[in-house]
Scaffold this active site. Structure first.
Site, PDB file in Angstrom:
ATOM      1  N   GLY A  32       0.507  -1.081  -0.263  1.00 34.97           N
ATOM      2  CA  GLY A  32       0.003   0.501  -0.016  1.00 34.97           C
ATOM      3  C   GLY A  32       0.766   1.574   0.222  1.00 34.97           C
ATOM      4  O   GLY A  32       2.011   1.591   0.393  1.00 34.97           O
ATOM      5  N   VAL A  45      18.026   8.681  -4.152  1.00 42.73           N
ATOM      6  CA  VAL A  45      18.454   9.060  -4.676  1.00 42.73           C
ATOM      7  C   VAL A  45      19.321   9.654  -4.472  1.00 42.73           C
ATOM      8  O   VAL A  45      21.113   9.871  -5.044  1.00 42.73           O
ATOM      9  CB  VAL A  45      17.450   9.627  -6.113  1.00 42.73           C
ATOM     10  CG1 VAL A  45      18.212   9.895  -7.056  1.00 42.73           C
ATOM     11  CG2 VAL A  45      16.592   8.319  -6.692  1.00 42.73           C
ATOM     12  N   ARG A  93       0.934  -5.583  -5.723  1.00 46.03           N
ATOM     13  CA  ARG A  93       1.213  -6.703  -4.873  1.00 46.03           C
ATOM     14  C   ARG A  93       0.833  -7.872  -6.656  1.00 46.03           C
ATOM     15  O   ARG A  93       0.793  -7.225  -7.325  1.00 46.03           O
ATOM     16  CB  ARG A  93      -0.194  -7.195  -4.741  1.00 46.03           C
ATOM     17  CG  ARG A  93      -0.282  -5.637  -2.877  1.00 46.03           C
ATOM     18  CD  ARG A  93      -1.981  -6.332  -2.680  1.00 46.03           C
ATOM     19  NE  ARG A  93      -1.563  -4.733  -1.420  1.00 46.03           N
ATOM     20  CZ  ARG A  93      -1.508  -4.539  -0.643  1.00 46.03           C
ATOM     21  NH1 ARG A  93      -0.444  -5.296   0.035  1.00 46.03           N
ATOM     22  NH2 ARG A  93      -1.440  -3.143   0.493  1.00 46.03           N
ATOM     23  N   ASP A 124       5.225  -4.787   6.021  1.00 42.78           N
ATOM     24  CA  ASP A 124       6.311  -6.340   6.421  1.00 42.78           C
ATOM     25  C   ASP A 124       5.874  -7.327   5.296  1.00 42.78           C
ATOM     26  O   ASP A 124       6.417  -8.058   5.253  1.00 42.78           O
ATOM     27  CB  ASP A 124       4.823  -6.806   7.644  1.00 42.78           C
ATOM     28  CG  ASP A 124       3.586  -7.090   7.429  1.00 42.78           C
ATOM     29  OD1 ASP A 124       2.729  -5.907   6.821  1.00 42.78           O
ATOM     30  OD2 ASP A 124       2.821  -7.172   8.610  1.00 42.78           O
ATOM     31  N   GLY A 125       4.841  -7.016   5.044  1.00 46.29           N
ATOM     32  CA  GLY A 125       4.917  -8.640   3.233  1.00 46.29           C
ATOM     33  C   GLY A 125       5.911  -7.960   1.798  1.00 46.29           C
ATOM     34  O   GLY A 125       5.826  -8.990   1.333  1.00 46.29           O
ATOM     35  N   THR A 147       4.308   2.112   6.008  1.00 42.03           N
ATOM     36  CA  THR A 147       3.269   1.931   5.650  1.00 42.03           C
ATOM     37  C   THR A 147       2.170   2.907   7.183  1.00 42.03           C
ATOM     38  O   THR A 147       2.813   2.967   8.097  1.00 42.03           O
ATOM     39  CB  THR A 147       3.010   0.379   6.694  1.00 42.03           C
ATOM     40  OG1 THR A 147       1.957   0.245   6.827  1.00 42.03           O
ATOM     41  CG2 THR A 147       4.147   0.387   7.667  1.00 42.03           C
ATOM     42  N   ASP A 149       0.159   2.264   9.180  1.00 43.26           N
ATOM     43  CA  ASP A 149      -0.467   1.821  10.356  1.00 43.26           C
ATOM     44  C   ASP A 149       0.464   1.917  11.068  1.00 43.26           C
ATOM     45  O   ASP A 149       0.083   1.414  12.350  1.00 43.26           O
ATOM     46  CB  ASP A 149      -0.433  -0.167   9.806  1.00 43.26           C
ATOM     47  CG  ASP A 149      -1.966  -0.154   9.067  1.00 43.26           C
ATOM     48  OD1 ASP A 149      -2.370   1.301   8.890  1.00 43.26           O
ATOM     49  OD2 ASP A 149      -1.957  -1.377   7.825  1.00 43.26           O
ATOM     50  N   ASP A 151       2.599  -0.152  12.153  1.00 34.77           N
ATOM     51  CA  ASP A 151       2.838  -1.560  12.857  1.00 34.77           C
ATOM     52  C   ASP A 151       4.067  -2.314  12.739  1.00 34.77           C
ATOM     53  O   ASP A 151       4.008  -3.999  13.444  1.00 34.77           O
ATOM     54  CB  ASP A 151       1.382  -2.670  12.908  1.00 34.77           C
ATOM     55  CG  ASP A 151       1.348  -2.887  10.966  1.00 34.77           C
ATOM     56  OD1 ASP A 151       2.398  -2.000  10.522  1.00 34.77           O
ATOM     57  OD2 ASP A 151       1.176  -3.237  10.366  1.00 34.77           O
ATOM     58  N   ARG A 193      -5.921  -3.193  10.428  1.00 27.96           N
ATOM     59  CA  ARG A 193      -6.285  -3.491   9.988  1.00 27.96           C
ATOM     60  C   ARG A 193      -5.719  -5.051  11.240  1.00 27.96           C
ATOM     61  O   ARG A 193      -6.140  -5.180  11.856  1.00 27.96           O
ATOM     62  CB  ARG A 193      -5.557  -4.539   8.404  1.00 27.96           C
ATOM     63  CG  ARG A 193      -6.336  -6.113   8.456  1.00 27.96           C
ATOM     64  CD  ARG A 193      -6.255  -5.599   7.097  1.00 27.96           C
ATOM     65  NE  ARG A 193      -4.840  -5.974   6.877  1.00 27.96           N
ATOM     66  CZ  ARG A 193      -3.959  -6.591   4.871  1.00 27.96           C
ATOM     67  NH1 ARG A 193      -4.766  -6.456   4.693  1.00 27.96           N
ATOM     68  NH2 ARG A 193      -2.989  -6.433   5.321  1.00 27.96           N
ATOM     69  N   GLN A 274      -7.221   7.838   3.832  1.00 25.51           N
ATOM     70  CA  GLN A 274      -6.227   8.150   4.736  1.00 25.51           C
ATOM     71  C   GLN A 274      -4.819   7.771   4.083  1.00 25.51           C
ATOM     72  O   GLN A 274      -3.300   8.387   4.592  1.00 25.51           O
ATOM     73  CB  GLN A 274      -6.292   7.366   5.980  1.00 25.51           C
ATOM     74  CG  GLN A 274      -7.349   7.588   7.119  1.00 25.51           C
ATOM     75  CD  GLN A 274      -7.625   6.397   7.384  1.00 25.51           C
ATOM     76  OE1 GLN A 274      -7.555   6.283   8.811  1.00 25.51           O
ATOM     77  NE2 GLN A 274      -8.499   5.710   7.379  1.00 25.51           N
TER      78      GLN A 274
END
Length: 342
Positions: A32, A45, A93, A124-125, A147, A149, A151, A193, A274
């Site tokens: 995301g 860069v 993705r 994390d993904g 990210t 989140d 998290d 999430r 957001q």
């Protein structure tokens, strides 16, 4: 009067030895999008260019990497991007990247381009994919936490979090005006999430009466009494914040309030708004510092880590720990939210 000359044994602040002999690095954004990703790309860069290192930009994340969507980029390619939301390298993705065959294709493209290390900006993904690439093909990777989140273990804040909070808070302030005018209860769902960092900070800054986060899956029945107490104190409206990962979500909380009080309740799901928008200054500075740190890590011969900021200092955390170890919300802030809601 002449300017003082620094001691000869004191290096210039921008000097950083290229101990690993890095000549070319690649950078991509994955997962995301998050406000501040462009500032991180820009920092990668320009830091690399400052030290005579070439940069290969990978478009569309790991999806573009296994397809060979690579090109050299320089300082002018990232000019006037620090204030822009989203990511100029695009993101996607990729199911193919989850396979050994897909990662082998990507590794082949990086080798063909003579890349000495890959910088991955994402969550994390994305770090799972980067870690697998290094483990299977030996290509040094560095993660940069991008990210909203917040998290990821190993950094106080992630790129995009500050802007996401400000965006959500702006919406809460507007909805509070409407709620007060119509004497309604507003249940507002923010992103998160698996983590309640955004919800908790927005709840405190927005003066919410209650907040629900995934870290504390408490019964929703308690909110009914909170709303009743607010009405008894003369409050004609209330704001309830819910993280999207809370069981039942905002709709479940709103249904409990209406069933228990009979008061008109509205649900507002802020969603992907957001993720967008111009990054606030805190995200721009964080992204700039971490983009620089990622290049320096490769120059130092470091691999397989995420660069983060803890207590104002740059830290390195093994990639696998960023998802294996849990980053909790601030329990002090959670207590504060409850104390101030009376």
């Amino acid at each position: 009067m002449t300017d003082p000359v620094p001691p000869a044994d004191l290096p210039h602040p921008t000097d950083h030895p290229n101990a690993a002999g890095v000549r070319r690095v690649a950078v991509l954004t994955s997962g995301g999008d998050a406000p501040g990703m462009n500032a991180a790309i820009r920092a990668v860069v320009r830091t690399a260019t400052h030290h005579g290192i070439e940069v290969v930009g990978v478009r569309r994340g790991f999806s573009g990497l296994h397809r060979g969507n690579l090109a050299l980029i320089g300082p002018r390619d990232v000019a006037n991007t620090i204030q822009r939301g989203g990511t100029v390298l695009l993101t996607a993705r990729s199911k193919t990247w989850r396979t050994p065959e897909g990662r082998a294709l990507g590794a082949g493209h990086l080798r063909a381009w003579g890349v000495d290390g890959l910088i991955v900006i994402g969550g994390d993904g994305s770090f799972h994919g980067a870690h697998a690439l290094q483990e299977e093909h030996g290509i040094p990777v560095i993660g940069v936490p991008g990210t909203i989140d917040n998290d990821l273990y190993g950094t106080d804040h992630t790129i995009g979090y500050f802007t996401a909070v400000e965006t959500a808070l702006d919406a809460v302030d507007k909805l509070r005006d409407t709620g007060a005018s119509h004497e309604r209860i507003f249940v507002i769902e923010v992103m998160g999430r698996h983590a309640g960092h955004i919800a908790l900070e927005v709840a405190v800054a927005g003066g919410a009466e209650e907040v629900f986060i995934p870290e504390d899956p408490k019964p929703v029945d308690g909110v009914v009494q909170i709303v009743k107490d607010s009405v008894a104190k003369g409050k004609a409206s209330s704001i309830i914040i819910v993280a999207e990962g809370f069981p039942g979500g905002a709709q479940g909380v709103a249904d409990a309030i209406e069933a228990g009080t009979g008061l008109e309740t509205r649900v507002s799901i802020l969603g992907h708004i957001q993720r967008g928008g111009s990054p606030v200054s805190s995200d721009r500075v964080l992204a700039s510092r971490l983009g620089e740190a990622a290049v320096y890590a490769l120059m130092d011969g470091v691999r397989g880590v995420m660069v983060g900021r803890e207590n104002g200092a740059v830290v390195h955390t093994p990639l696998h720990e960023t998802w294996e170890k849990r980053k909790d919300v601030s329990r002090d802030l959670y207590r504060c939210a409850k104390t101030l809601s009376v």
